[in-house]
Design a protein around this motif. Structure first.
Motif, PDB file in Angstrom:
ATOM      1  N   TRP A 268       0.814  -1.257   0.073  1.00 11.33           N
ATOM      2  CA  TRP A 268      -0.104   0.233   0.165  1.00 11.33           C
ATOM      3  C   TRP A 268       0.987   1.433  -0.045  1.00 11.33           C
ATOM      4  O   TRP A 268       0.837   2.226  -0.587  1.00 11.33           O
ATOM      5  N   GLN A 269       1.805   1.313   0.906  1.00 12.78           N
ATOM      6  CA  GLN A 269       2.489   2.570   1.211  1.00 12.78           C
ATOM      7  C   GLN A 269       3.567   2.804  -0.052  1.00 12.78           C
ATOM      8  O   GLN A 269       3.359   4.070  -0.444  1.00 12.78           O
ATOM      9  N   ALA A 270       3.884   2.065  -0.740  1.00 17.89           N
ATOM     10  CA  ALA A 270       4.896   2.099  -2.106  1.00 17.89           C
ATOM     11  C   ALA A 270       3.707   2.840  -3.095  1.00 17.89           C
ATOM     12  O   ALA A 270       4.141   4.088  -3.461  1.00 17.89           O
ATOM     13  N   LYS A 271       2.776   2.418  -3.077  1.00 16.60           N
ATOM     14  CA  LYS A 271       1.814   3.024  -4.247  1.00 16.60           C
ATOM     15  C   LYS A 271       1.462   4.490  -3.625  1.00 16.60           C
ATOM     16  O   LYS A 271       1.227   5.220  -4.632  1.00 16.60           O
ATOM     17  N   THR A 272       1.070   4.573  -2.245  1.00 17.57           N
ATOM     18  CA  THR A 272       0.689   5.820  -1.823  1.00 17.57           C
ATOM     19  C   THR A 272       1.583   6.896  -1.724  1.00 17.57           C
ATOM     20  O   THR A 272       1.194   8.193  -2.355  1.00 17.57           O
ATOM     21  N   VAL A 273       2.870   6.556  -1.580  1.00 17.21           N
ATOM     22  CA  VAL A 273       3.694   7.817  -1.634  1.00 17.21           C
ATOM     23  C   VAL A 273       4.231   8.173  -3.031  1.00 17.21           C
ATOM     24  O   VAL A 273       4.007   9.315  -3.388  1.00 17.21           O
ATOM     25  N   ALA A 274       4.001   7.303  -4.063  1.00 17.01           N
ATOM     26  CA  ALA A 274       4.441   7.616  -5.471  1.00 17.01           C
ATOM     27  C   ALA A 274       3.123   8.339  -5.754  1.00 17.01           C
ATOM     28  O   ALA A 274       3.258   9.436  -6.434  1.00 17.01           O
ATOM     29  N   ALA A 275       2.167   7.971  -5.510  1.00 15.99           N
ATOM     30  CA  ALA A 275       0.819   8.681  -5.971  1.00 15.99           C
ATOM     31  C   ALA A 275       0.579  10.040  -5.477  1.00 15.99           C
ATOM     32  O   ALA A 275       0.179  10.874  -6.241  1.00 15.99           O
ATOM     33  N   ILE A 276       0.957   9.984  -4.312  1.00 13.95           N
ATOM     34  CA  ILE A 276       0.869  11.813  -3.811  1.00 13.95           C
ATOM     35  C   ILE A 276       1.938  12.539  -4.433  1.00 13.95           C
ATOM     36  O   ILE A 276       1.677  13.572  -4.833  1.00 13.95           O
ATOM     37  N   ASN A 277       3.017  12.090  -4.837  1.00 17.48           N
ATOM     38  CA  ASN A 277       4.055  12.802  -5.460  1.00 17.48           C
ATOM     39  C   ASN A 277       3.706  13.025  -6.972  1.00 17.48           C
ATOM     40  O   ASN A 277       4.011  13.991  -7.472  1.00 17.48           O
ATOM     41  N   HIS A 278       2.997  11.899  -7.301  1.00 20.64           N
ATOM     42  CA  HIS A 278       2.825  12.184  -8.521  1.00 20.64           C
ATOM     43  C   HIS A 278       1.659  13.021  -9.168  1.00 20.64           C
ATOM     44  O   HIS A 278       1.284  13.837  -9.820  1.00 20.64           O
ATOM     45  N   LYS A 279       0.367  12.703  -8.453  1.00 20.93           N
ATOM     46  CA  LYS A 279      -0.724  12.973  -8.910  1.00 20.93           C
ATOM     47  C   LYS A 279      -1.435  14.384  -8.183  1.00 20.93           C
ATOM     48  O   LYS A 279      -2.006  15.259  -8.584  1.00 20.93           O
ATOM     49  N   LEU A 280      -0.710  14.543  -6.914  1.00 19.72           N
ATOM     50  CA  LEU A 280      -1.230  15.638  -5.711  1.00 19.72           C
ATOM     51  C   LEU A 280      -0.237  16.872  -5.977  1.00 19.72           C
ATOM     52  O   LEU A 280      -0.481  17.868  -5.327  1.00 19.72           O
ATOM     53  N   TRP A 281       0.940  16.636  -6.758  1.00 15.80           N
ATOM     54  CA  TRP A 281       1.939  17.621  -6.745  1.00 15.80           C
ATOM     55  C   TRP A 281       1.755  18.346  -7.741  1.00 15.80           C
ATOM     56  O   TRP A 281       1.394  17.891  -8.931  1.00 15.80           O
ATOM     57  N   ASP A 282       1.881  19.831  -7.693  1.00 18.91           N
ATOM     58  CA  ASP A 282       1.619  20.839  -8.799  1.00 18.91           C
ATOM     59  C   ASP A 282       2.671  21.472  -9.006  1.00 18.91           C
ATOM     60  O   ASP A 282       3.175  22.173  -8.267  1.00 18.91           O
ATOM     61  N   GLU A 283       3.415  21.163 -10.107  1.00 19.26           N
ATOM     62  CA  GLU A 283       4.958  21.757 -10.438  1.00 19.26           C
ATOM     63  C   GLU A 283       4.801  23.060 -10.448  1.00 19.26           C
ATOM     64  O   GLU A 283       5.414  23.917 -10.030  1.00 19.26           O
ATOM     65  N   GLU A 284       3.783  23.663 -11.137  1.00 16.00           N
ATOM     66  CA  GLU A 284       3.814  25.222 -11.250  1.00 16.00           C
ATOM     67  C   GLU A 284       3.518  25.877 -10.115  1.00 16.00           C
ATOM     68  O   GLU A 284       4.257  26.914 -10.079  1.00 16.00           O
ATOM     69  N   ALA A 285       2.553  25.360  -9.156  1.00 13.28           N
ATOM     70  CA  ALA A 285       2.447  25.976  -7.900  1.00 13.28           C
ATOM     71  C   ALA A 285       3.552  25.913  -6.896  1.00 13.28           C
ATOM     72  O   ALA A 285       3.772  26.628  -5.958  1.00 13.28           O
ATOM     73  N   GLY A 286       4.164  24.666  -7.103  1.00 15.47           N
ATOM     74  CA  GLY A 286       5.067  24.250  -6.012  1.00 15.47           C
ATOM     75  C   GLY A 286       4.363  23.975  -4.833  1.00 15.47           C
ATOM     76  O   GLY A 286       4.715  24.304  -3.609  1.00 15.47           O
ATOM     77  N   HIS A 287       3.177  23.250  -4.861  1.00 13.93           N
ATOM     78  CA  HIS A 287       2.503  22.869  -3.758  1.00 13.93           C
ATOM     79  C   HIS A 287       1.629  21.625  -3.934  1.00 13.93           C
ATOM     80  O   HIS A 287       1.472  21.345  -5.381  1.00 13.93           O
ATOM     81  N   TYR A 288       1.153  21.000  -2.945  1.00 13.05           N
ATOM     82  CA  TYR A 288       0.306  19.834  -3.236  1.00 13.05           C
ATOM     83  C   TYR A 288      -1.182  20.154  -2.862  1.00 13.05           C
ATOM     84  O   TYR A 288      -1.410  21.194  -1.731  1.00 13.05           O
ATOM     85  N   PHE A 289      -1.872  19.581  -3.823  1.00 13.91           N
ATOM     86  CA  PHE A 289      -3.403  19.991  -3.800  1.00 13.91           C
ATOM     87  C   PHE A 289      -4.304  18.543  -3.770  1.00 13.91           C
ATOM     88  O   PHE A 289      -3.773  17.361  -4.174  1.00 13.91           O
ATOM     89  N   SER A 290      -5.406  18.773  -3.319  1.00 14.92           N
ATOM     90  CA  SER A 290      -6.222  17.525  -3.388  1.00 14.92           C
ATOM     91  C   SER A 290      -7.118  17.399  -4.970  1.00 14.92           C
ATOM     92  O   SER A 290      -7.040  18.494  -5.517  1.00 14.92           O
ATOM     93  N   TYR A 291      -7.385  16.096  -5.004  1.00 18.21           N
ATOM     94  CA  TYR A 291      -7.881  15.868  -6.477  1.00 18.21           C
ATOM     95  C   TYR A 291      -9.263  15.498  -6.451  1.00 18.21           C
ATOM     96  O   TYR A 291      -9.920  14.559  -5.668  1.00 18.21           O
ATOM     97  N   ASP A 292     -10.081  16.239  -7.159  1.00 20.34           N
ATOM     98  CA  ASP A 292     -11.835  15.968  -7.382  1.00 20.34           C
ATOM     99  C   ASP A 292     -11.868  15.037  -8.418  1.00 20.34           C
ATOM    100  O   ASP A 292     -11.613  15.060  -9.550  1.00 20.34           O
ATOM    101  N   LEU A 293     -12.116  13.551  -7.815  1.00 19.38           N
ATOM    102  CA  LEU A 293     -12.179  12.386  -8.821  1.00 19.38           C
ATOM    103  C   LEU A 293     -13.561  12.501  -9.542  1.00 19.38           C
ATOM    104  O   LEU A 293     -13.516  12.299 -10.603  1.00 19.38           O
TER     105      LEU A 293
END
Ligand code: GLC
Length: 437
Positions: A268-293
């Motif tokens: 679980w952990q390996a997937k979650t760590v990767a997904a937070i960094n991949h999907k919730l990170w916004d490179e332009e803003a330099g911030h993490y956001f939540s995702y509206d499914l």
């Protein structure tokens, strides 16, 4: 301050559990209970174990840990058990009324932290740990099984109350899109605005949407698959998932100590760590956001939840640099501000005195403090701790605090509920427990 913290926790203690605050929150709340246990571990160690145990008395057969346990009836809160209507759900406990949604998963890291307190020296500790571990594991398993429909390693929240940051402007777009044409009016049923300044609380329009969601869940019998199909609120919250990741780490650490196989959690952990960094990170803003499914997009509203990946240790060094650049720019208008505003001062919806739209919260500061320490930002970590202790020493154990200095209009008093349990509890942890987490 220590005596006042102990007496606050003592006054909020009911038979076997602690209420967040007598005026606003007269039951046991999920993540509150975890933070509160960290203070009880110093003021009254056996109660730390009792607190956690009574929280898990509310756990459902499918693993869900409810956000509220209604241990005793109390008319001063809405929505109560008659609105949640969970008694008819086979998975819900038969001997205790609960809500039907959850809150951020804190208990695994709470248990790991308790190891560094007098609670772990109690003779009952070893049995307690062995008893709680499988229950926490079952909660995480529920999240990964029922709240991650696409197997992404990111679990969704189905209600803003599941985020813990209930009135955050990050949820506005999702809530505004809910069709309430046929939803009932609830303004006259609210109890919260009888007790605190309505200007500091959510609007009636928002409350109507909160209850529309609860009514939907009750109508669907709390069937997760049906909720995932029908509900307009499905959000991969960055705070929730970061705390899940931090708690997974604790399950791995504690599981190894107990001689258990932790392969499931590691996957679980390996997937979650990767997904937070991949999907919730916004490179332009330099911030993490939540995702509206539902809408298929990031909810780009800069809030302090975006710092939670530091606490989970998932940020790469370059990400941590960018993220922290934003802390002292977006979250303060001058160097005299205290950390950390819950919503960035650069967000149009920022309101320094309104519930989750600006004020600083002690639990969020505590998470950020440990996240900063983890990334070696000793000075900032010390600053946020000093700001937190100052809020409480100057104003008391309030629920939240105005981050502005008095010269810039900062409120001369604490905000929300006073004699608030997790503030008192985390004051004790901040000052008595020097261990890193
Ligand atoms: C508020 C907070 C939530 C907390 C609850 C009880 O609803 O937003 O995070 O758990 O109060 O203190």
């Amino acid at each position: 301050m220590h005596a006042l913290a102990s007496s606050t926790l003592e006054n909020n203690w009911r038979d076997g559990y602690t209420i967040p605050s007598a005026r606003l929150y007269p039951f046991q709340w999920n993540w509150d209970s975890g933070f509160i246990a960290l203070g009880l571990a110093w003021s009254h160690p056996p109660r730390a174990l009792e607190e956690v145990r009574s929280m898990f008395r509310g756990q459902w057969g499918n693993g869900l840990l409810p956000h509220i346990n209604f241990h005793q009836p109390n008319p001063n809160y809405f929505p109560g058990p008659d609105v949640w209507r969970t008694a008819a759900v086979p998975a819900a406990p038969q001997d205790l009324a609960t809500s039907g949604i959850t809150q951020p998963p804190v208990f695994a890291f709470v248990l790991e932290r308790l190891l560094t307190t007098p609670a772990a020296e109690l003779p009952a500790w070893a049995d307690f740990l062995a008893e709680l571990y499988p229950k926490i594991l079952a909660f995480h398993r529920y999240l990964y099984t029922c709240r991650d429909p696409h197997g992404e390693g990111l679990v969704y929240i189905q209600h803003n109350w599941e985020s813990g940051t209930d009135n955050s402007p990050a949820w506005d777009a999702v809530l505004d899109a809910i069709d309430v044409t046929h939803a009932r009016e609830v303004a006259h049923l609210r109890r919260d605005i009888r007790n605190v300044d309505a200007a500091h609380r959510p609007t009636n329009e928002n409350y109507r949407r909160y209850i529309a969601l609860v009514d939907l869940f009750a109508r669907l019998g709390y069937d997760d698959a049906a909720i995932a199909r029908e509900s307009p609120f499905l959000v991969q919250d960055v705070l929730f998932n970061s705390l899940l990741a931090r708690s997974n780490q604790s399950l791995i650490t504690l599981g190894r100590r107990l001689g258990l196989d932790t392969a499931e959690v590691e996957a679980w952990q390996a997937k979650t760590v990767a997904a937070i960094n991949h999907k919730l990170w916004d490179e332009e803003a330099g911030h993490y956001f939540s995702y509206d499914l539902r809408a298929g997009r990031l909810l780009r509203v800069r809030t302090s939840s975006g710092f939670a990946p530091l606490f989970a240790g998932v940020c790469l060094p370059a990400q941590a640099d960018r993220l922290l650049g934003g802390l002292t720019t977006h979250f303060m208008r001058s160097d005299a501000w205290s950390l950390c505003a819950s919503t960035a001062a650069t967000v149009p919806a920022f309101d320094p005195v309104k519930y989750w739209r600006g004020p600083a919260w002690i639990n969020m500061n505590w998470l950020l403090h440990h996240g900063l320490a983890r990334y070696g930002r000793t000075e900032l970590a010390a600053r946020i701790k000093a700001n937190s202790l100052h809020f409480m020493a100057a104003h008391g154990y309030f629920e939240y605090f105005d981050p502005r200095p008095p010269a810039e209009g900062g409120a001369a008093h604490g905000l929300g509920a006073d004699a608030f349990s997790w503030s008192a509890a985390l004051y004790l942890d901040f000052t008595l427990n020097p261990a890193p987490l």
